[in-house]
Motif scaffolding. Structure first.
Motif, PDB file in Angstrom:
ATOM      1  N   VAL A   5       0.624  -1.134   0.060  1.00 51.21           N
ATOM      2  CA  VAL A   5      -0.132   0.122  -0.326  1.00 51.21           C
ATOM      3  C   VAL A   5       1.000   1.282  -0.002  1.00 51.21           C
ATOM      4  O   VAL A   5       0.359   2.193   0.349  1.00 51.21           O
ATOM      5  N   CYS A   6       2.102   1.041  -0.315  1.00 49.05           N
ATOM      6  CA  CYS A   6       3.261   2.220  -0.240  1.00 49.05           C
ATOM      7  C   CYS A   6       2.609   3.279  -1.145  1.00 49.05           C
ATOM      8  O   CYS A   6       2.692   4.543  -0.929  1.00 49.05           O
ATOM      9  N   LEU A   7       1.973   2.964  -2.347  1.00 47.64           N
ATOM     10  CA  LEU A   7       1.294   4.126  -3.235  1.00 47.64           C
ATOM     11  C   LEU A   7       0.391   4.972  -2.666  1.00 47.64           C
ATOM     12  O   LEU A   7       0.430   6.172  -3.138  1.00 47.64           O
ATOM     13  N   TYR A 124      16.604  10.562   6.588  1.00 43.26           N
ATOM     14  CA  TYR A 124      15.102   9.984   6.591  1.00 43.26           C
ATOM     15  C   TYR A 124      14.640   9.048   5.665  1.00 43.26           C
ATOM     16  O   TYR A 124      15.149   9.521   4.368  1.00 43.26           O
ATOM     17  N   ASN A 125      13.695   8.069   5.928  1.00 40.77           N
ATOM     18  CA  ASN A 125      13.429   7.221   4.939  1.00 40.77           C
ATOM     19  C   ASN A 125      14.437   6.539   4.153  1.00 40.77           C
ATOM     20  O   ASN A 125      15.543   6.036   4.664  1.00 40.77           O
ATOM     21  N   ILE A 126      14.378   6.666   2.774  1.00 44.58           N
ATOM     22  CA  ILE A 126      15.532   6.123   1.864  1.00 44.58           C
ATOM     23  C   ILE A 126      16.370   7.474   1.511  1.00 44.58           C
ATOM     24  O   ILE A 126      16.809   7.451   0.274  1.00 44.58           O
ATOM     25  N   ARG A 176       5.921  11.870  -1.807  1.00 40.98           N
ATOM     26  CA  ARG A 176       6.241  12.994  -1.045  1.00 40.98           C
ATOM     27  C   ARG A 176       7.279  12.624  -0.161  1.00 40.98           C
ATOM     28  O   ARG A 176       8.261  13.306   0.487  1.00 40.98           O
ATOM     29  N   ASP A 177       7.721  11.265   0.103  1.00 42.07           N
ATOM     30  CA  ASP A 177       8.620  10.749   0.916  1.00 42.07           C
ATOM     31  C   ASP A 177       9.830  10.317   0.429  1.00 42.07           C
ATOM     32  O   ASP A 177      10.841  10.049   1.005  1.00 42.07           O
ATOM     33  N   HIS A 178       9.787  11.094  -0.865  1.00 41.04           N
ATOM     34  CA  HIS A 178      11.096  11.024  -1.703  1.00 41.04           C
ATOM     35  C   HIS A 178      11.503  12.222  -2.362  1.00 41.04           C
ATOM     36  O   HIS A 178      12.579  12.407  -2.580  1.00 41.04           O
ATOM     37  N   ALA A 179      10.334  12.841  -2.580  1.00 38.49           N
ATOM     38  CA  ALA A 179      10.640  14.365  -3.302  1.00 38.49           C
ATOM     39  C   ALA A 179       9.922  15.544  -2.646  1.00 38.49           C
ATOM     40  O   ALA A 179       8.798  15.280  -2.483  1.00 38.49           O
ATOM     41  N   GLY A 264      15.309   3.903  -5.092  1.00 39.43           N
ATOM     42  CA  GLY A 264      14.048   4.468  -4.860  1.00 39.43           C
ATOM     43  C   GLY A 264      13.080   3.656  -4.654  1.00 39.43           C
ATOM     44  O   GLY A 264      13.138   2.707  -3.544  1.00 39.43           O
ATOM     45  N   ASP A 265      11.934   3.865  -4.963  1.00 39.58           N
ATOM     46  CA  ASP A 265      10.640   2.877  -4.775  1.00 39.58           C
ATOM     47  C   ASP A 265      10.574   1.845  -5.840  1.00 39.58           C
ATOM     48  O   ASP A 265       9.267   1.599  -6.349  1.00 39.58           O
ATOM     49  N   GLN A 266      11.631   1.160  -6.375  1.00 40.18           N
ATOM     50  CA  GLN A 266      11.440   0.201  -7.527  1.00 40.18           C
ATOM     51  C   GLN A 266      10.645  -0.927  -7.285  1.00 40.18           C
ATOM     52  O   GLN A 266      10.854  -1.495  -6.264  1.00 40.18           O
ATOM     53  N   GLY A 315      16.968   0.878   2.766  1.00 38.09           N
ATOM     54  CA  GLY A 315      16.154   2.088   3.421  1.00 38.09           C
ATOM     55  C   GLY A 315      14.594   1.918   3.387  1.00 38.09           C
ATOM     56  O   GLY A 315      14.217   0.942   3.092  1.00 38.09           O
ATOM     57  N   HIS A 316      14.144   3.091   3.810  1.00 38.10           N
ATOM     58  CA  HIS A 316      12.681   3.124   3.811  1.00 38.10           C
ATOM     59  C   HIS A 316      11.937   2.422   5.286  1.00 38.10           C
ATOM     60  O   HIS A 316      10.900   2.504   5.208  1.00 38.10           O
ATOM     61  N   GLU A 317      12.882   2.094   6.228  1.00 40.11           N
ATOM     62  CA  GLU A 317      12.216   1.579   7.257  1.00 40.11           C
ATOM     63  C   GLU A 317      11.603   2.447   7.948  1.00 40.11           C
ATOM     64  O   GLU A 317      11.955   3.682   8.037  1.00 40.11           O
TER      65      GLU A 317
HETATM   66 ZN   LIG Z   1       8.343   5.499  -0.752  1.00 38.19          ZN
END
Ligand SMILES: [Zn+2]
Length: 363
Positions: A5-7, A124-126, A176-179, A264-266, A315-317
């Motif tokens: 559900v990351c999207l 933070y995040n990735i 938003r959690d990347h850009a 990223g979120d590949q 990352g992304h934990e």
């Molecule tokens: Zn993400």
């Protein structure tokens, strides 16, 4: 395999919070978690503070290593537990811990010259920063601007100092959690390069100032930094987060010859599997030292084998903008999520890092 559900990260969270705000507009909230009594809620704050203090101490005693000792592993699991409070990002001890971790990293970044190898900081995040002797590269740098959790994000002044330390920002995709547009804007205003897929901020003024490398498999492209004083060679793999989101996967040759890639979120899933055409072949074209990978992607072992890195740093934990069942923890939750963490760790060196930690890698 469970569908991620990351999207839709944060939508449910934001709705929940909006609901909370609507119901509390008549009545002033007395607790952070509306399902708790005042004394229960205060206990949660005290417990978070006590555990995070212990976690902070243990992280210093047990820094990131290729082989994670049990004491460090337990510390990471304890952090998982603190951050899987639905309202973790709202709690002052969590905010303080996060800010303190990033402040420590910033002090280190401002005072570190790298003579050999590459030093990596996890933010933070990735979001990562990687520094060699000649260049400092940022990936998916964000402040942690979690919806409505006022006070959680890194202060702007801190982010400004972090940006000053970097030469280039690679943004994987538009979530938003990347850009974050203010972060990209600040890089550009300082004459630094920002690389992103065409989809990021399409139709907005900033778009024309962003470098859009060709999304092309295996081909090295030149990227001039520091006014042409430093040149990177970048392979900009044309990845996706499913079919709807362009997701750049840059594989970068630093001038010192160390290579680093960021996923990223590949993710490909179901009928949409196009990216395996290049993923499976990366190792035939390039030798990769370090792979920074989203810990929740499916077929992570296949992706790792395709890139065949010498070291994997996930990352992304615990991205707190996600609903808490979708904040993928250090313990993995792999059976439920259909991941292959155990196999990955048996096949490759996997280095687990926490907000603000650093690791020095040499060939
Ligand atoms: Zn993400």
């Amino acid at each position: 395999m469970k569908k991620f559900v990351c999207l839709i990260w944060s939508i449910a969270f934001a709705m929940n919070v909006m609901g909370q705000n609507a119901s509390t507009s008549q009545k002033k909230p007395t607790t952070i978690d509306p399902s708790l009594t005042k004394v229960e809620d205060e206990f949660m704050n005290r417990q978070s503070a006590y555990f995070l203090d212990l976690i902070e101490k243990n992280l210093h005693t047990h820094p990131p290593l290729m082989e994670t000792p049990e004491a460090r592993m337990l510390t990471l699991y304890m952090l998982d537990a603190v951050l899987h409070d639905k309202y973790a990002a709202y709690r002052e001890p969590v905010q303080k811990f996060f800010h303190h971790r990033i402040d420590q990293a910033l002090t280190e970044i401002e005072n570190t010259k790298v003579d050999s190898g590459i030093k990596i900081w996890k933010l933070y995040n990735i979001g990562f920063i990687a520094r060699t002797k000649s260049v400092t590269i940022a990936f998916d740098l964000v402040t942690g601007n979690t919806p409505e959790a006022i006070g959680f994000a890194i202060p702007d002044a801190t982010m400004e100092r972090i940006i000053k330390q970097c030469d280039v920002l690679f943004i994987s995709h538009r979530h938003r959690d990347h850009a974050q547009i203010e972060v990209a804007q600040s890089f550009l205003d300082k004459g630094k390069v920002v690389v992103a897929p065409p989809q990021v901020w399409e139709g907005q003024e900033i778009h024309s100032r962003i470098t859009h490398l060709k999304r092309e498999s295996h081909t090295k492209q030149k990227l001039a930094l520091k006014g042409g004083k430093v040149n990177l060679e970048v392979v900009n793999y044309p990845g996706h987060q499913m079919s709807s989101h362009e997701n750049n996967v840059p594989l970068i040759y630093t001038p010192e010859g160390i290579t680093i890639a960021h996923s990223g979120d590949q993710i490909n899933e179901g009928k949409f599997m196009v990216d395996y055409d290049w993923i499976d072949d990366v190792h035939k074209h390039h030798q990769l030292d370090i792979f920074l990978v989203n810990n929740w992607t499916n077929d992570i072992l296949r992706i790792a084998k395709g890139l065949n890195p010498k070291l994997i740093i996930p990352g992304h934990e615990n991205e707190l903008g996600h609903t808490f069942d979708d904040r993928v923890p250090y313990w993995g939750d792999e059976k439920y999520l259909g991941l292959e963490y155990t196999q990955l760790k048996q096949t490759y060196p996997v280095l687990l890092m926490v907000w603000g930690e650093s690791f020095h890698y040499s060939k």
